[in-house]
Design a protein around this motif. Structure first.
Motif, PDB file in Angstrom:
ATOM      1  N   ASN A 183      -5.770  78.843  61.370  1.00 17.50           N
ATOM      2  CA  ASN A 183      -4.753  77.916  60.857  1.00 17.50           C
ATOM      3  C   ASN A 183      -4.343  76.905  61.913  1.00 17.50           C
ATOM      4  N   SER A 184      -4.925  77.061  63.115  1.00 13.98           N
ATOM      5  CA  SER A 184      -4.524  76.246  64.264  1.00 13.98           C
ATOM      6  C   SER A 184      -5.721  76.084  65.196  1.00 13.98           C
ATOM      7  N   ASN A 185      -5.613  75.136  66.122  1.00 12.36           N
ATOM      8  CA  ASN A 185      -6.639  74.984  67.161  1.00 12.36           C
ATOM      9  C   ASN A 185      -6.446  75.996  68.284  1.00 12.36           C
ATOM     10  N   GLU A 186      -5.277  76.620  68.304  1.00 12.36           N
ATOM     11  CA  GLU A 186      -4.978  77.640  69.307  1.00 12.36           C
ATOM     12  C   GLU A 186      -5.013  79.003  68.628  1.00 12.36           C
ATOM     13  N   VAL A 187      -6.057  79.770  68.884  1.00 10.32           N
ATOM     14  CA  VAL A 187      -6.238  81.061  68.209  1.00 10.32           C
ATOM     15  C   VAL A 187      -6.349  82.176  69.240  1.00 10.32           C
ATOM     16  N   ILE A 188      -5.611  83.252  69.014  1.00  8.53           N
ATOM     17  CA  ILE A 188      -5.658  84.422  69.891  1.00  8.53           C
ATOM     18  C   ILE A 188      -5.847  85.657  69.016  1.00  8.53           C
ATOM     19  N   LEU A 189      -6.861  86.441  69.330  1.00  4.11           N
ATOM     20  CA  LEU A 189      -7.110  87.697  68.620  1.00  4.11           C
ATOM     21  C   LEU A 189      -6.316  88.810  69.294  1.00  4.11           C
ATOM     22  N   VAL A 190      -5.795  89.718  68.490  1.00  2.00           N
ATOM     23  CA  VAL A 190      -4.972  90.815  69.007  1.00  2.00           C
ATOM     24  C   VAL A 190      -5.528  92.137  68.483  1.00  2.00           C
ATOM     25  N   SER A 191      -5.780  93.077  69.400  1.00  2.00           N
ATOM     26  CA  SER A 191      -6.242  94.402  68.988  1.00  2.00           C
ATOM     27  C   SER A 191      -5.328  95.478  69.551  1.00  2.00           C
ATOM     28  N   GLU A 192      -5.333  96.617  68.877  1.00  6.64           N
ATOM     29  CA  GLU A 192      -4.577  97.782  69.335  1.00  6.64           C
ATOM     30  C   GLU A 192      -5.350  99.031  68.935  1.00  6.64           C
ATOM     31  N   ASN A 193      -5.593  99.892  69.904  1.00  6.17           N
ATOM     32  CA  ASN A 193      -6.359 101.120  69.666  1.00  6.17           C
ATOM     33  C   ASN A 193      -7.712 100.839  69.014  1.00  6.17           C
ATOM     34  N   GLY A 194      -8.364  99.760  69.442  1.00  8.14           N
ATOM     35  CA  GLY A 194      -9.707  99.438  68.955  1.00  8.14           C
ATOM     36  C   GLY A 194      -9.750  98.774  67.596  1.00  8.14           C
ATOM     37  N   LYS A 195      -8.591  98.363  67.056  1.00  9.67           N
ATOM     38  CA  LYS A 195      -8.536  97.707  65.749  1.00  9.67           C
ATOM     39  C   LYS A 195      -7.900  96.327  65.887  1.00  9.67           C
ATOM     40  N   ILE A 196      -8.433  95.342  65.157  1.00  5.78           N
ATOM     41  CA  ILE A 196      -7.812  94.029  65.129  1.00  5.78           C
ATOM     42  C   ILE A 196      -6.552  94.126  64.272  1.00  5.78           C
ATOM     43  N   VAL A 197      -5.404  93.755  64.843  1.00  8.44           N
ATOM     44  CA  VAL A 197      -4.135  93.893  64.128  1.00  8.44           C
ATOM     45  C   VAL A 197      -3.479  92.549  63.829  1.00  8.44           C
ATOM     46  N   ASP A 198      -3.958  91.474  64.487  1.00  6.56           N
ATOM     47  CA  ASP A 198      -3.312  90.181  64.266  1.00  6.56           C
ATOM     48  C   ASP A 198      -4.227  89.057  64.770  1.00  6.56           C
ATOM     49  N   ILE A 199      -4.045  87.882  64.171  1.00  9.19           N
ATOM     50  CA  ILE A 199      -4.643  86.650  64.694  1.00  9.19           C
ATOM     51  C   ILE A 199      -3.506  85.662  64.866  1.00  9.19           C
ATOM     52  N   ILE A 200      -3.145  85.376  66.093  1.00  7.93           N
ATOM     53  CA  ILE A 200      -2.128  84.367  66.361  1.00  7.93           C
ATOM     54  C   ILE A 200      -2.782  83.000  66.145  1.00  7.93           C
ATOM     55  N   GLY A 201      -2.216  82.213  65.219  1.00  6.61           N
ATOM     56  CA  GLY A 201      -2.826  80.929  64.870  1.00  6.61           C
ATOM     57  C   GLY A 201      -3.868  81.055  63.770  1.00  6.61           C
ATOM     58  N   GLY A 202      -3.821  82.169  63.036  1.00  4.63           N
ATOM     59  CA  GLY A 202      -4.782  82.363  61.955  1.00  4.63           C
ATOM     60  C   GLY A 202      -4.321  83.440  61.007  1.00  4.63           C
ATOM     61  N   GLU A 203      -5.143  83.730  60.013  1.00  2.88           N
ATOM     62  CA  GLU A 203      -4.817  84.783  59.052  1.00  2.88           C
ATOM     63  C   GLU A 203      -5.971  85.769  58.971  1.00  2.88           C
ATOM     64  N   LEU A 204      -5.618  87.036  58.827  1.00  2.00           N
ATOM     65  CA  LEU A 204      -6.614  88.103  58.788  1.00  2.00           C
ATOM     66  C   LEU A 204      -7.286  88.188  57.422  1.00  2.00           C
ATOM     67  N   LYS A 205      -8.536  88.635  57.432  1.00  2.00           N
ATOM     68  CA  LYS A 205      -9.260  88.956  56.200  1.00  2.00           C
ATOM     69  C   LYS A 205      -9.448  90.464  56.180  1.00  2.00           C
ATOM     70  N   LYS A 206      -8.678  91.134  55.332  1.00  2.00           N
ATOM     71  CA  LYS A 206      -8.641  92.594  55.340  1.00  2.00           C
ATOM     72  C   LYS A 206     -10.014  93.219  55.121  1.00  2.00           C
ATOM     73  N   GLU A 207     -10.813  92.612  54.216  1.00  2.00           N
ATOM     74  CA  GLU A 207     -12.130  93.181  53.933  1.00  2.00           C
ATOM     75  C   GLU A 207     -13.001  93.226  55.186  1.00  2.00           C
ATOM     76  N   GLY A 208     -12.915  92.176  55.993  1.00  2.00           N
ATOM     77  CA  GLY A 208     -13.695  92.136  57.230  1.00  2.00           C
ATOM     78  C   GLY A 208     -13.187  93.120  58.258  1.00  2.00           C
ATOM     79  N   ILE A 209     -11.860  93.209  58.387  1.00  2.00           N
ATOM     80  CA  ILE A 209     -11.251  94.137  59.340  1.00  2.00           C
ATOM     81  C   ILE A 209     -11.676  95.569  59.033  1.00  2.00           C
ATOM     82  N   ASN A 210     -11.725  95.902  57.748  1.00  2.00           N
ATOM     83  CA  ASN A 210     -12.084  97.265  57.351  1.00  2.00           C
ATOM     84  C   ASN A 210     -13.534  97.604  57.705  1.00  2.00           C
ATOM     85  N   LYS A 211     -14.397  96.587  57.805  1.00  2.00           N
ATOM     86  CA  LYS A 211     -15.802  96.833  58.121  1.00  2.00           C
ATOM     87  C   LYS A 211     -16.044  96.999  59.618  1.00  2.00           C
ATOM     88  N   LEU A 212     -15.101  96.528  60.424  1.00  2.00           N
ATOM     89  CA  LEU A 212     -15.266  96.630  61.876  1.00  2.00           C
ATOM     90  C   LEU A 212     -15.020  98.055  62.347  1.00  2.00           C
TER      91      LEU A 212
END
Length: 366
Positions: A183-212
């Protein structure tokens, strides 16, 4: 002298620079070229360069550099979306390869901001001569890296990684799986315990997160936008196979090549819109049809993907495509050989018996 070349990504191949640079370097000695990445492999096939660029293994660029580390000098060629992304890529790859040998990176040839970077410069005359020669022939400046490389930090249990060169609206992929949109030119991925939990400057796609699976952001391969921006005419193979095995692909479509190696595959059942797009495009080069199980949330990660004639796409209406895929996998014998018509009928029968509603789209057989 021995020159080891790592070709990364489809863009440098599709634009003709991979072959041009390889031919230029033959002036200095014996040249051996290997690919890094999967979509680049498709580009090599389309451009009929399999005898020049080794695509026999699926390797990350850093792994390809290591494979060629007995060379006197190494060349890393890439065509990043932007100068900053290309320089970031080079710094990360060179650090991961951890080779104490000169590496000349050729980045974005043909562009005004295209550059040459000398990594691990030992001051030798031959390295300087080759870099200067390439600079003149390709009209590229020799520069220092402008990127900090991998920007990653931790705060408590959370790990943060900055993504460079993102445009608003672009898909964000981790290890070949679409996990969100910018959603922005500034994007930061956030993980916790080996799972992606947030995208700062973006929106998550749950289906993709579940496959990781368990993700280490320090090692993950991050891509944004379209995987192959300027595809050349596809080199489609028509395979005369009466029956064969069925494979399931329900994660990164880029991994499909290792699944068909040394195996008579009649069809791939692909789960998810993005997986179906990527798999269909790759497998068309090997004469393999797909049965795509989708639910209509496709992202624009390939331009004009090629799907082999005779393939069928199922648009699932009443459940998620992942759930439909699980039903199929539980009811199809993967150790049995099928004809294509037989597996297609089997899929439709399983859906009928399990009350799965769908629309069917058939690619016309020419």
């Amino acid at each position: 002298m021995k020159i080891g070349i790592v070709v990364h990504g489809p863009e440098i191949v599709d634009r003709g620079y991979a072959l041009k640079i390889i031919n230029l370097l033959k002036k200095f000695g014996e040249v051996k070229a290997k690919l890094g990445g999967t979509m680049g492999r498709v580009a090599v096939i389309d451009n009929e360069l399999e005898d020049i660029i080794d695509i026999s293994e699926k390797l990350m660029p850093s792994q390809s550099l290591k494979k060629l580390s007995d060379s006197d000098i190494l060349i890393l060629m890439n065509y990043g979306k932007l100068k900053i992304t290309g320089h970031t890529f080079g710094k990360i790859v060179v650090e991961r390869a951890n080779i104490d040998k000169p590496i000349i990176q050729i980045e974005r040839p043909g562009e005004k901001d295209g550059t040459i970077i000398i990594w691990n410069d030992n001051g030798s005359k031959i390295v300087k001569d080759i870099a200067n020669y390439l600079s003149k022939e390709l009209n590229l400046r020799i520069e220092r890296c402008i990127s900090k490389g991998l920007e990653i930090w931790e705060n408590g249990k959370r790990v943060y990684r900055k993504v460079h060169g993102v445009d608003v609206g672009e898909s964000i992929l981790i290890n070949g799986i679409v996990i969100g949109k910018a959603n922005s030119n500034e994007v930061i991925l956030v993980s916790e315990n080996g799972k992606i939990v947030d995208i700062i400057g973006g929106e998550l796609k749950k289906e993709g997160i579940n496959k990781l699976k368990n993700i280490d952001l320090k090692k993950a391969v991050i891509k944004t936008g379209i995987l192959r921006r300027h595809p050349t005419k596809p080199k489609i193979v028509i395979k005369d196979l009466n029956e064969g095995y069925v494979i399931f692909v329900n994660h990164s479509g880029e991994d499909v090549l290792k699944m068909i190696k040394d195996k008579d595959v009649i069809c791939a059942i692909t789960i998810g819109d993005d997986t179906t797009t990527v798999c269909g495009d790759i497998l068309s080069r090997f004469g393999i049809k797909i049965l795509g199980i989708t639910d209509g949330d496709r992202d624009e990660i390939l331009k004009n993907p090629t799907i082999l004639n005779g393939s069928v796409i199922f648009l699932i209406k009443n459940i998620r495509d992942d759930d439909a895929g699980r039903i199929l996998k539980d009811n199809i014998d993967l150790n049995k050989k099928y004809s294509y018509g037989e597996i297609l009928n089997t899929v439709e029968s399983i859906f009928k018996n399990n009350n799965v509603e769908y629309e069917k789209y058939c690619y016309k057989i020419s």
